[in-house]
Write a protein that holds these residues in place. Structure first.
Motif, short mmCIF file in Angstrom:
data_model
loop_
_atom_site.label_atom_id
_atom_site.label_comp_id
_atom_site.label_asym_id
_atom_site.label_seq_id
_atom_site.Cartn_x
_atom_site.Cartn_y
_atom_site.Cartn_z
N ARG A 179 43.32 -4.29 -9.84
CA ARG A 179 44.78 -4.30 -9.71
C ARG A 179 45.12 -4.90 -8.35
O ARG A 179 44.28 -4.95 -7.45
N TYR A 180 46.37 -5.32 -8.20
CA TYR A 180 46.72 -6.01 -6.95
C TYR A 180 46.54 -5.14 -5.70
O TYR A 180 46.12 -5.65 -4.64
N PRO A 181 46.82 -3.81 -5.72
CA PRO A 181 46.58 -3.03 -4.50
C PRO A 181 45.09 -2.98 -4.14
O PRO A 181 44.74 -2.98 -2.96
N GLN A 182 44.24 -2.94 -5.15
CA GLN A 182 42.80 -2.90 -4.91
C GLN A 182 42.31 -4.21 -4.31
O GLN A 182 41.47 -4.22 -3.40
N LYS A 218 41.89 4.16 -5.66
CA LYS A 218 41.10 4.05 -4.43
C LYS A 218 39.60 4.03 -4.70
O LYS A 218 38.84 3.42 -3.95
N SER A 219 39.15 4.70 -5.75
CA SER A 219 37.72 4.71 -6.05
C SER A 219 37.22 3.30 -6.37
O SER A 219 36.16 2.87 -5.88
N TYR A 220 37.99 2.58 -7.18
CA TYR A 220 37.60 1.20 -7.50
C TYR A 220 37.78 0.29 -6.29
O TYR A 220 37.04 -0.70 -6.13
N THR A 221 38.73 0.61 -5.42
CA THR A 221 38.86 -0.15 -4.18
C THR A 221 37.58 -0.04 -3.37
O THR A 221 37.09 -1.03 -2.81
#
Length: 265
Positions: A179-182, A218-221
């Motif tokens: 996603r864009y935040p990530q 956040k985990s995927y980030t």
């Protein structure tokens, strides 16, 4: 599912001519130099199947002749939900070769109704890309503009293909696109870590602080960041240690990283 293709896309194909001892590495995309690649957008392309039926496509984005992204449009008067079934059922069933190399798909029925997701995904799996860059968000929530100028920025699109699509080791159906935040958080974190790294002369080792809102993934980030850290030439294949303040979060991250070993290798 196309996990094997994306792994070879990133690592390169090993080719050896008959009678030669030396092998050659062939890369379908030059991730280090955007201008070395050929981008083409083709609209209204028709395909014939073995059943002599003709299927029309709305828009296909090719990179170096490979159809990486398929767009599906709906009438602005119709609901966007349901467009994903055109890709998941119709195209996947009738034109599986078209989606063999697919990175993701985009569905759209107007400037404020544009989503992207994997070709076999359900409606709930499709997301909006709401940023042109790290700071800029189009006025009036023009999602179509932010998708084109943000996600389909050529340099950014190559980064997504290279590092921000992952598959679970044992179930290639579990395909995740960032996603864009990530995306923006991972890129910014990497830059901060490299700038403050003690590998550099002025580094203090205090880079990479990040505050993420609830539900931003956040985990995927952290997973995407770990991939970027491994690829960093400056950091030279660092060891990544995950420290949490909750047992539940520790289990969550352990499960996530454990099933993406191939992605991180």
């Amino acid at each position: 599912f196309n996990k094997d293709f994306f792994q070879k896309l990133r690592e390169g194909y090993v080719y050896r001519r008959a009678g030669e001892l030396n092998s050659h590495s062939i890369h379908l995309i030059d991730f280090s130099n955007v201008e070395s690649n050929i981008f083409r957008v083709v609209s209204g392309l028709s395909f014939s199947t073995n059943l002599s039926a003709v299927h029309n496509t709305d828009l296909i984005v090719y990179i170096n002749g490979i159809p990486f992204i398929v767009w599906a449009f709906k009438d602005p008067q119709e609901k966007l939900q349901g467009a994903e079934t055109l890709i998941k059922d119709t195209l996947s069933g009738c034109l599986p070769e078209l989606l063999r190399y697919n990175a993701f798909c985009v569905i759209c029925n107007g400037i404020n109704k544009t989503k992207y997701g994997i070709s076999w995904g359900e409606w709930r799996d499709y997301r909006e890309w709401k940023r042109v860059d790290e700071k800029e968000q189009p006025s009036n929530e023009n999602i179509l503009v932010s998708t084109i100028r943000g996600l389909f920025n050529q340099e950014r699109l190559l980064k997504v293909l290279e590092s921000f699509i992952c598959f679970a080791d044992k179930n290639p159906r579990e395909k995740i696109i960032c996603r864009y935040p990530q995306f923006f958080a991972s890129i910014k974190l990497l830059k901060s870590i490299e700038e403050h790294s003690k590998v550099t002369e002025k580094g203090d080792g205090k880079g990479g602080i990040y505050f993420g809102t609830a539900g931003c993934g956040k985990s995927y980030t952290m997973l995407f960041l770990a991939k970027l850290l491994q690829k960093s030439k400056l950091l030279n294949n660092p060891t990544v240690v995950l420290i949490t303040d909750r047992i539940s979060l520790n289990r969550q991250l352990h499960k996530l990283f454990s099933k993406h070993k191939d992605y991180l290798s």
